[in-house]
Design an enzyme around this catalytic site. Structure first.
Site, PDB file in Angstrom:
ATOM      1  CG  ASN A  43      -0.413  -0.174   2.533  1.00  0.00           C
ATOM      2  OD1 ASN A  43       0.620  -0.799   2.699  1.00  0.00           O
ATOM      3  ND2 ASN A  43      -1.073   0.370   3.541  1.00  0.00           N
ATOM      4  CD  GLU A  45      -1.508   4.736   4.696  1.00  0.00           C
ATOM      5  OE1 GLU A  45      -1.010   5.596   5.470  1.00  0.00           O
ATOM      6  OE2 GLU A  45      -2.222   3.792   5.081  1.00  0.00           O
ATOM      7  CB  CYS A  54      -5.261  -1.272  -1.758  1.00  0.00           C
ATOM      8  SG  CYS A  54      -6.602  -0.549  -0.810  1.00  0.00           S
ATOM      9  CD  GLU A  56      -5.286  -5.844  -1.275  1.00  0.00           C
ATOM     10  OE1 GLU A  56      -4.738  -4.720  -1.189  1.00  0.00           O
ATOM     11  OE2 GLU A  56      -6.046  -6.284  -0.404  1.00  0.00           O
ATOM     12  CB  CYS A  90     -10.797  -2.670   0.408  1.00  0.00           C
ATOM     13  SG  CYS A  90     -10.220  -1.967  -1.154  1.00  0.00           S
ATOM     14  CB  CYS A  93      -8.650  -4.518  -3.748  1.00  0.00           C
ATOM     15  SG  CYS A  93      -7.530  -3.135  -3.447  1.00  0.00           S
TER      16      CYS A  93
HETATM   17  N1  THU Z   1      -5.358  -1.321   2.394  1.00  0.00           N
HETATM   18  C1  THU Z   1      -4.788  -2.170   1.493  1.00  0.00           C
HETATM   19  O1  THU Z   1      -3.626  -2.009   1.103  1.00  0.00           O
HETATM   20  N2  THU Z   1      -5.548  -3.185   1.021  1.00  0.00           N
HETATM   21  C2  THU Z   1      -6.843  -3.426   1.377  1.00  0.00           C
HETATM   22  O2  THU Z   1      -7.502  -4.278   0.793  1.00  0.00           O
HETATM   23  C3  THU Z   1      -7.432  -2.669   2.477  1.00  0.00           C
HETATM   24  C4  THU Z   1      -6.715  -1.441   2.868  1.00  0.00           C
HETATM   25  C5  THU Z   1      -4.548  -0.198   2.883  1.00  0.00           C
HETATM   26  C6  THU Z   1      -5.008   1.137   2.419  1.00  0.00           C
HETATM   27  C7  THU Z   1      -4.480   2.057   3.512  1.00  0.00           C
HETATM   28  O3  THU Z   1      -3.149   2.396   3.215  1.00  0.00           O
HETATM   29  C8  THU Z   1      -4.502   1.188   4.751  1.00  0.00           C
HETATM   30  O4  THU Z   1      -4.599  -0.148   4.289  1.00  0.00           O
HETATM   31  C9  THU Z   1      -5.647   1.472   5.713  1.00  0.00           C
HETATM   32  O5  THU Z   1      -6.848   1.484   5.044  1.00  0.00           O
END
Ligand code: THU
Length: 136
Positions: A43, A45, A54, A56, A90, A93
């Site tokens: 991920n 940010e 994310c 994925e 999520c 994704c």
């Molecule tokens: N996140 C992911 O990388 N994958 C997911 O399927 C759920 C959320 C990350 C996004 C963000 O950087 C952190 O987790 C909190 O939401």
């Protein structure tokens, strides 16, 4: 050939590259394409939170942008700080994965180690889905 245990290992390793200064929730993903190529992602940010990507989707976009459009298996690991939990993908994704697979065939591995993971099909995680066929 990379097996499921090894793929979970790659997902856990990819998690070390997470850029998550805002949530502290670090995620790694590793996928194998139908033509047996490995792609990983973490991920990433952003100070403008909505611009976050994310793990994925990072991995999927790396594969697709290099011409590998059919996904076979994706492994995911994530959690706050150093702790690993069952980090399910999520909704966004899941929908992005749906674009590049047969949902009954795509395997999604979610776990905390190479020994401790569960296997799902995308069909189980995203039933009655909307996909490219609908627009044909
Ligand atoms: N996140 C992911 O990388 N994958 C997911 O399927 C759920 C959320 C990350 C996004 C963000 O950087 C952190 O987790 C909190 O939401």
């Amino acid at each position: 050939m990379i097996d499921n245990k090894q793929l979970m290992g790659f997902a856990i390793a990819a998690r070390h590259m997470a850029y998550a200064p805002y949530s502290g929730y670090r995620v790694g993903a590793a996928l194998i394409t139908e033509d047996d190529q490995l792609f990983t992602g973490s991920n990433v940010e952003n100070a403008s939170y909505g611009a976050t990507c994310c793990a994925e989707r990072t991995a999927v976009f790396k594969a697709v942008s290099e011409g590998h459009l059919k996904l076979k298996t994706i492994a995911i690991s994530g959690g706050k700080g150093d702790e690993l939990n069952m980090a399910f993908p999520c909704g966004i994704c899941r929908q992005v994965l749906r674009e590049f697979c047969d949902p009954k065939k795509l395997k999604v591995l979610v776990g905390t180690s190479s020994e401790d993971y569960k296997e799902y099909s995308l069909q189980e995680l995203l039933p009655e889905s909307f996909g490219p066929e609908a627009l044909e």
